[in-house]
Design an enzyme around this catalytic site. Structure first.
Site, PDB file in Angstrom:
ATOM      1  N   SER A   1     -36.995 135.515  66.663  1.00 47.55           N
ATOM      2  CA  SER A   1     -38.241 135.905  65.999  1.00 47.55           C
ATOM      3  C   SER A   1     -38.677 137.309  66.414  1.00 47.55           C
ATOM      4  O   SER A   1     -38.331 137.796  67.486  1.00 47.55           O
ATOM      5  CB  SER A   1     -39.359 134.916  66.342  1.00 47.55           C
TER       6      SER A   1
HETATM    7  N1  SAH Z   1     -37.005 130.281  69.136  1.00 48.87           N
HETATM    8  C1  SAH Z   1     -35.814 131.012  68.755  1.00 48.87           C
HETATM    9  C2  SAH Z   1     -35.774 131.361  67.288  1.00 48.87           C
HETATM   10  C3  SAH Z   1     -35.225 130.243  66.564  1.00 48.87           C
HETATM   11  S1  SAH Z   1     -34.715 130.391  64.911  1.00 48.87           S
HETATM   12  C4  SAH Z   1     -35.606 132.248  69.591  1.00 48.87           C
HETATM   13  O1  SAH Z   1     -36.434 132.546  70.440  1.00 48.87           O
HETATM   14  O2  SAH Z   1     -34.579 132.886  69.416  1.00 48.87           O
HETATM   15  C5  SAH Z   1     -34.848 128.688  64.515  1.00 48.87           C
HETATM   16  C6  SAH Z   1     -33.878 127.793  65.188  1.00 48.87           C
HETATM   17  O3  SAH Z   1     -34.212 126.459  64.843  1.00 48.87           O
HETATM   18  C7  SAH Z   1     -32.432 127.999  64.758  1.00 48.87           C
HETATM   19  O4  SAH Z   1     -31.641 128.237  65.867  1.00 48.87           O
HETATM   20  C8  SAH Z   1     -32.080 126.686  64.066  1.00 48.87           C
HETATM   21  O5  SAH Z   1     -30.733 126.304  64.250  1.00 48.87           O
HETATM   22  C9  SAH Z   1     -33.022 125.715  64.737  1.00 48.87           C
HETATM   23  N2  SAH Z   1     -33.312 124.495  64.006  1.00 48.87           N
HETATM   24  C10 SAH Z   1     -33.557 124.322  62.682  1.00 48.87           C
HETATM   25  N3  SAH Z   1     -33.824 123.037  62.416  1.00 48.87           N
HETATM   26  C11 SAH Z   1     -33.738 122.360  63.598  1.00 48.87           C
HETATM   27  C12 SAH Z   1     -33.905 121.000  63.977  1.00 48.87           C
HETATM   28  N4  SAH Z   1     -34.225 120.041  63.111  1.00 48.87           N
HETATM   29  N5  SAH Z   1     -33.745 120.690  65.285  1.00 48.87           N
HETATM   30  C13 SAH Z   1     -33.423 121.626  66.194  1.00 48.87           C
HETATM   31  N6  SAH Z   1     -33.250 122.927  65.888  1.00 48.87           N
HETATM   32  C14 SAH Z   1     -33.416 123.300  64.613  1.00 48.87           C
END
Ligand code: SAH
Length: 211
Positions: free
Chosen positions: A61
Site C-alpha cells: 500500500s
Molecule cells: N498489507 C500489505 C498489502 C497487502 S495487498 C503490505 O503491507 O504489503 C493485499 C493482500 O491481501 C495480498 O497479498 C493478497 O494476496 C491478500 N489477500 C487477499 N484476499 C485474502 C484473503 N481472503 N485472505 C488472506 N489474504 C488475502
C-alpha cells in the site's frame, strides 16, 4: 540512494504533511525500512507516494494509507491485532512496533514466505504469519483488539466483527472491486459503529466472505 533521507522526507511530506498526528505511528514509520519490503527492482521507488507491485498481482500500500489505517486503530501497546492480507509484510512490521502481538494472514504462500524472511532479518519477533483465507478471520487467536484488512471487501465480514473485542477497532476498505471507502468500525455493546475515512483503492479480498 539514501534510504534514510528518503524515509525522513516521506514522513515529513506524505505522512505528517497530510495530517497524521499519532506520535507512535510516526515513530514506527520512521523506524521500519520500507525499502526492505519492496521488490529488488523497486528499491529506488520504495519511498514514493504510491503503492508498488510485490508479485502475484498484489501491491504494497501507499505509505499514507498505511499511516492512516494504523492511526485508525489507536494502538497504545498492549493490544493483540489481526491483519488480513500480509502482502509484503510492511504493514505488519509497522504494527509490530505498536502492539504486543500481531497475527497476519495471507492467501499466497510465496508472499507469506517472503514476509517471514524479512521479519527474521529485521528481528521482528511478535508477528505470526498464517497462510489461509482471512475473510473468515482467524478464530484460533481471537478476540482481537484491532483488525486491519488490507484488501477491498464487498462488506465487513461478520466473522471479523465476531472476533473483535468489545471496544475493539476494525479498519477495512469496503466497496466494489475497483474502489472502496475506508471504514473504521468500533465495537460497542456487541455492535459496530462505523465512520467513513474516505475513498481508497485496494486489491480485492478473495475468499469465502470476500469476492
Ligand atoms: N498489507 C500489505 C498489502 C497487502 S495487498 C503490505 O503491507 O504489503 C493485499 C493482500 O491481501 C495480498 O497479498 C493478497 O494476496 C491478500 N489477500 C487477499 N484476499 C485474502 C484473503 N481472503 N485472505 C488472506 N489474504 C488475502
Amino acid at each position: 540512494m539514501d534510504f534514510e533521507k528518503a524515509r525522513e522526507e516521506m514522513i515529513r511530506y506524505q505522512i505528517k504533511g497530510r495530517g497524521i498526528r499519532d506520535k507512535r505511528v510516526l515513530s514506527a514509520m520512521s523506524s521500519i525500512p520500507r525499502d526492505k519490503f519492496v521488490l529488488e527492482g523497486e528499491k529506488d521507488n520504495a519511498y514514493l507516494d504510491c503503492p508498488l507491485p510485490i508479485g502475484m498481482s498484489q501491491t504494497i500500500s501507499q505509505p499514507f494509507m498505511v499511516a492512516l489505517m494504523t492511526q485508525c486503530l489507536s494502538l497504545k501497546g498492549p493490544e493483540t491485532v489481526l491483519e488480513v492480507g500480509t502482502g509484503s509484510g510492511y504493514q505488519a512490521a509497522i504494527l509490530s512496533k505498536l502492539a504486543k502481538m500481531v497475527y497476519t494472514i495471507e492467501r499466497f504462500n510465496a508472499l507469506a514466505d517472503r514476509a517471514g524472511k524479512i521479519f527474521k532479518e529485521l528481528e521482528i519477533k511478535n508477528v505470526k504469519i498464517i497462510v489461509g483465507d482471512g475473510s473468515k478471520g482467524l478464530e484460533e487467536y481471537s478476540p482481537y483488539d484491532g483488525i486491519i484488512v488490507t484488501a477491498g471487501s464487498p462488506e465487513i465480514p461478520g466473522s471479523l466483527i465476531e472476533q473483535l473485542n468489545e471496544k475493539g477497532r476494525i479498519v477495512i476498505p469496503v466497496g466494489n472491486s475497483f474502489s472502496q471507502d475506508l471504514l473504521l468500525g468500533i465495537k460497542e455493546k456487541g455492535k459496530l459503529k462505523t465512520v467513513n475515512h474516505g475513498g481508497c483503492v485496494f486489491v480485492p479480498l478473495v475468499g469465502k466472505y470476500g469476492w
